[in-house]
Design a protein around this motif. Sequence first.
Motif, PDB file in Angstrom:
ATOM      1  N   VAL A 682       0.855  -1.185   0.000  1.00  0.00           N
ATOM      2  CA  VAL A 682       0.000   0.000   0.000  1.00  0.00           C
ATOM      3  C   VAL A 682       0.891   1.235   0.000  1.00  0.00           C
ATOM      4  N   TRP A 683       0.625   2.139  -0.952  1.00  0.00           N
ATOM      5  CA  TRP A 683       1.357   3.390  -1.087  1.00  0.00           C
ATOM      6  C   TRP A 683       0.392   4.558  -0.865  1.00  0.00           C
ATOM      7  N   ALA A 684       0.923   5.671  -0.382  1.00  0.00           N
ATOM      8  CA  ALA A 684       0.118   6.885  -0.213  1.00  0.00           C
ATOM      9  C   ALA A 684       0.932   8.089  -0.656  1.00  0.00           C
ATOM     10  N   LYS A 685       0.239   9.059  -1.257  1.00  0.00           N
ATOM     11  CA  LYS A 685       0.899  10.273  -1.758  1.00  0.00           C
ATOM     12  C   LYS A 685       0.060  11.463  -1.343  1.00  0.00           C
ATOM     13  N   ARG A 686       0.694  12.457  -0.706  1.00  0.00           N
ATOM     14  CA  ARG A 686      -0.006  13.660  -0.263  1.00  0.00           C
ATOM     15  C   ARG A 686       0.490  14.860  -1.060  1.00  0.00           C
ATOM     16  N   GLY A 687      -0.430  15.450  -1.837  1.00  0.00           N
ATOM     17  CA  GLY A 687      -0.056  16.606  -2.642  1.00  0.00           C
ATOM     18  C   GLY A 687       1.083  16.279  -3.582  1.00  0.00           C
ATOM     19  N   ALA A 688       2.094  17.135  -3.584  1.00  0.00           N
ATOM     20  CA  ALA A 688       3.241  16.949  -4.464  1.00  0.00           C
ATOM     21  C   ALA A 688       4.350  16.131  -3.825  1.00  0.00           C
ATOM     22  N   ALA A 689       4.144  15.684  -2.579  1.00  0.00           N
ATOM     23  CA  ALA A 689       5.176  14.909  -1.893  1.00  0.00           C
ATOM     24  C   ALA A 689       5.388  13.558  -2.567  1.00  0.00           C
ATOM     25  N   ALA A 690       6.556  12.976  -2.303  1.00  0.00           N
ATOM     26  CA  ALA A 690       6.852  11.657  -2.847  1.00  0.00           C
ATOM     27  C   ALA A 690       5.957  10.616  -2.193  1.00  0.00           C
ATOM     28  N   PRO A 691       5.592   9.568  -2.913  1.00  0.00           N
ATOM     29  CA  PRO A 691       4.756   8.525  -2.307  1.00  0.00           C
ATOM     30  C   PRO A 691       5.488   7.791  -1.192  1.00  0.00           C
ATOM     31  N   VAL A 692       4.727   7.344  -0.220  1.00  0.00           N
ATOM     32  CA  VAL A 692       5.261   6.620   0.931  1.00  0.00           C
ATOM     33  C   VAL A 692       4.703   5.202   0.900  1.00  0.00           C
ATOM     34  N   ARG A 693       5.579   4.209   1.061  1.00  0.00           N
ATOM     35  CA  ARG A 693       5.120   2.825   1.140  1.00  0.00           C
ATOM     36  C   ARG A 693       4.769   2.523   2.593  1.00  0.00           C
ATOM     37  N   LEU A 694       3.485   2.334   2.847  1.00  0.00           N
ATOM     38  CA  LEU A 694       3.021   2.164   4.219  1.00  0.00           C
ATOM     39  C   LEU A 694       3.324   0.775   4.763  1.00  0.00           C
ATOM     40  N   SER A 695       3.327  -0.215   3.892  1.00  0.00           N
ATOM     41  CA  SER A 695       3.577  -1.604   4.317  1.00  0.00           C
ATOM     42  C   SER A 695       5.002  -1.996   3.962  1.00  0.00           C
ATOM     43  N   ALA A 696       5.957  -1.182   4.402  1.00  0.00           N
ATOM     44  CA  ALA A 696       7.343  -1.336   3.961  1.00  0.00           C
ATOM     45  C   ALA A 696       8.106  -2.437   4.678  1.00  0.00           C
ATOM     46  N   GLU A 697       7.616  -2.916   5.807  1.00  0.00           N
ATOM     47  CA  GLU A 697       8.352  -3.926   6.552  1.00  0.00           C
ATOM     48  C   GLU A 697       8.456  -5.221   5.758  1.00  0.00           C
ATOM     49  N   ALA A 698       9.584  -5.894   5.901  1.00  0.00           N
ATOM     50  CA  ALA A 698       9.799  -7.149   5.188  1.00  0.00           C
ATOM     51  C   ALA A 698       8.758  -8.178   5.627  1.00  0.00           C
ATOM     52  N   GLY A 699       8.200  -8.863   4.652  1.00  0.00           N
ATOM     53  CA  GLY A 699       7.235  -9.901   4.955  1.00  0.00           C
ATOM     54  C   GLY A 699       5.835  -9.409   5.240  1.00  0.00           C
ATOM     55  N   VAL A 700       5.610  -8.094   5.101  1.00  0.00           N
ATOM     56  CA  VAL A 700       4.294  -7.518   5.375  1.00  0.00           C
ATOM     57  C   VAL A 700       3.650  -7.099   4.065  1.00  0.00           C
TER      58      VAL A 700
END
Length: 882
Positions: A682-700
């Motif tokens: 799952v990724w999220a992007k706010r405005g012009a900011a770079a997208p953030v990977r919310l489920s970044a932990e290994a195995g998640v």
Amino acid sequence: MSWRPITLIAALCLTLSVPGVAAADDPPPEVEQRAGTQAPAEVSGLSEPARAADPVAAAKAHLTDPRYHLDPADLQPVRTVVDGQDETVRFAQRHRGVPVFGAHYLVHLRKDGAQREIVGAGGRFLTELTVDTTPTVTKETAEKIAIGLRPRGYTGRERPAATARELVVLPRGTGVLAWHVVLNSRSERGSTGPASPPLLLDTYVDAHSGRPLFTVDRLRREGPVQGTGRTAHGSDVTLNAYERADGAVELRDRARPMWNGSTGEILTYDAAGADVQGFLDPGIPPGTELAESPSPVFGPEHTATGAVDAHHGAGLVYEFYRGLGRDGLDGQGGTMLSVVNVTAGGQPFTNAFWDGTKMVYGGGGTDYHSFAASLDVVGHEMTHGVITHSADLVYLGQSGAINEGLADYFGNAVQVDALGIPMSDPDASLLGEGLCKNLPPAECAGRDLDDARVAAEDYLGLTIALDNGGVHVNSTIFSGALWDVREQLGGRRADRLAYKALTEYMTPLDDFVDGRRAVESAARALGWPARDRLTVARAFDRHGIKPGWERHLRTDSRLLIDGVTDFNAVPDVAGDRYVISDSSPDATAPSRILTGRLRGGKPVVLAADDRWNYYPKTDGAQVVWASFDDARTSFRVSARPIDGSAPARVVQDTPDVVTGLAVAGDVIAWEAFDPASGEVEVWAKRGAAAPVRLSAEAGVSGYSPSIRGGKVAYTREWEEGGFFHSTPAVYDLATGTQVVVPEVPGTVGPSYTVMPILLERYVVWTADTNFDGRFAVMRAAHDGTGSTAVVPDGPAAPTLNWFDANDSTISMGLWPDGDTLGNATLPKVFQVPLTGGTPRRVSCNAGAQDYFSAGTGARLAWLDGTDGNTDLVTRDRPAVRC
């Protein structure tokens, strides 16, 4: 998407010029046209000399006549059926060398000594095809798309393997070039929870645009049905077996006329309790052994596995079709394969299916005998093999219901003839009535051919996501008409009629009216007198199979879009605005993004280009959606104001398949699946900011994002200690912190969380605590505290079809309790206050109520199948009474 076979227009009688054949007072031949093609659906009443001694050459020569408007060079011979003096040549259409899906054309000849004449022709040949047959999508890309966007019901923890087999031309408009991709299940589930059902899907992906088109389930499954398996019910039977040099005796039958010294056997294998997942590929898996005994006596263990019943039943099926002039299931004396004693996840597999090459039977259990113990089930499933090797009726919608209906009919015919059951016996029309160990026949039977169902009154309007469009639940409408004929005119005559219709007149995409015409044409070809043909016509009339029968339907919802044709259409609502993806009426154009108002009016197009656009979401002010990029090697997330005041902008390009979206204000989130790694993020992007990977932990992995007030909720899934765990997580984009809501305790392992939705004060989600398919509806604060069950799990908990919520109301798509699909047990939408209470039904529509989305209060829009196709409809409040 729903597949709609090409509709027939009214029959048009034309006088055909046949010099020197028909007398002046003979009635002229009749031509029945078919919409969308110049090639006639049927030409009957012919009596023209054949132009060649070979039936295939004669048939091709006949089709050069201009009245057919086709090029015989585009026809490839499939088979020739000989029935006494009658010969039928079946051709399959090719377009520039590529097979055309479901397009068969038949020529009927009659032989009198050394002379032949053409007596009729017809079928389905598409004259308007112009599609380029050079693919621009590679096999590898088609496989990736087929996995990433497989239909609902095959998602989550199942990771299927994909193999692109061949190119085909789909008969839509001027043709659609498609890759045929086979999806085969490959379980990656943890050690708890029920085993996944076997998966064997034929998926078709547009070879020019990469758009998924439709999927057909290859497995012809049966539910808890039963017949009268002799051995399981205490009768002794004679088995044709084979003694090996070491003295062991195998269930290998070489005593039938089809045995030619090297092939043409009836073989029965014992899976020895192996999982059904290993038996989905064609043929017999290596290492699977024939059922065997140390002596010619096959004891109680072979009764329990179903080996005796399967072997004996296969022989009876062979002899039944031999009596109709057919040599084995393929008509060519090919070996007949059966596998018994398979399991599912270590539990009894209470089912049976034909997979295209073999029969597979579950081993039964406490409540059921082996599914091979039912002779009508054996006959039903093996008839699917006969159908595959004749008309090959597509297992979808009405053609699939005819497929099932013919299997119903012939399965019961095999049983009543072999066991000497009178047609007047009240159990003769039941399918699977003796399979249960503890229930009487009428309660055990899966279907009844004497159920008197009428098309316009009883046809269940399912989308293709449910039962392949109703192939099982609607089968007895067609088979009931055939069974009526058998009851009134006698078994073998009716069997011969149905068999001739199947093998000589039906084509793969026939609907109910096409099927009726095929049966009536077969009756004429058999020379049945007028009174018997009237009996046939009245049987179909009693079951409501007449042109235009689909129009007699009622609904209590307001129509927003009539006939949604995009296979992946899922509506989304915010306030009074909705968004949805849709294609052209013939489903050939790239999907567009549409928006409109729930109060009605014509929808507005927000995105329409050469890309395939899908899964739109809205917050009422803007719309986001996913699409393939021009090169089809990456996916794109786009956004546009809902009023169209600005052009669409690209939010994100990704090489991964986007499978879910959410939007609220300046925050956009998406779910992306990487087929190579098998991970979902799952990724999220706010405005012009770079997208953030919310489920970044290994195995998640992360699923189903939902946004509110700068926070994103999603399902967080991970493996721990050999178990899969899942629970909502709430990520605050402003602080970069995440709250993982405590897991709902499970009773047989970790619970299973689905579809969290973030509201003003709460996150709500569904949780199955014991993997029984029933879900609690949970609610907790954003910080994970105060978790409570709005709708508790347990024996009375709902079996969910879909789920949505707003700040006042929870909407649930529920499967009502019941073992058999019917109007009362199709999924319906209910609502309950966010604080809990008694669920209230939203609409009284009889058909399936599928994907939906909630507006404010009780307002809801959903996909509805009641009126015979998939419509987008709405209501503002729950129904008062249904």
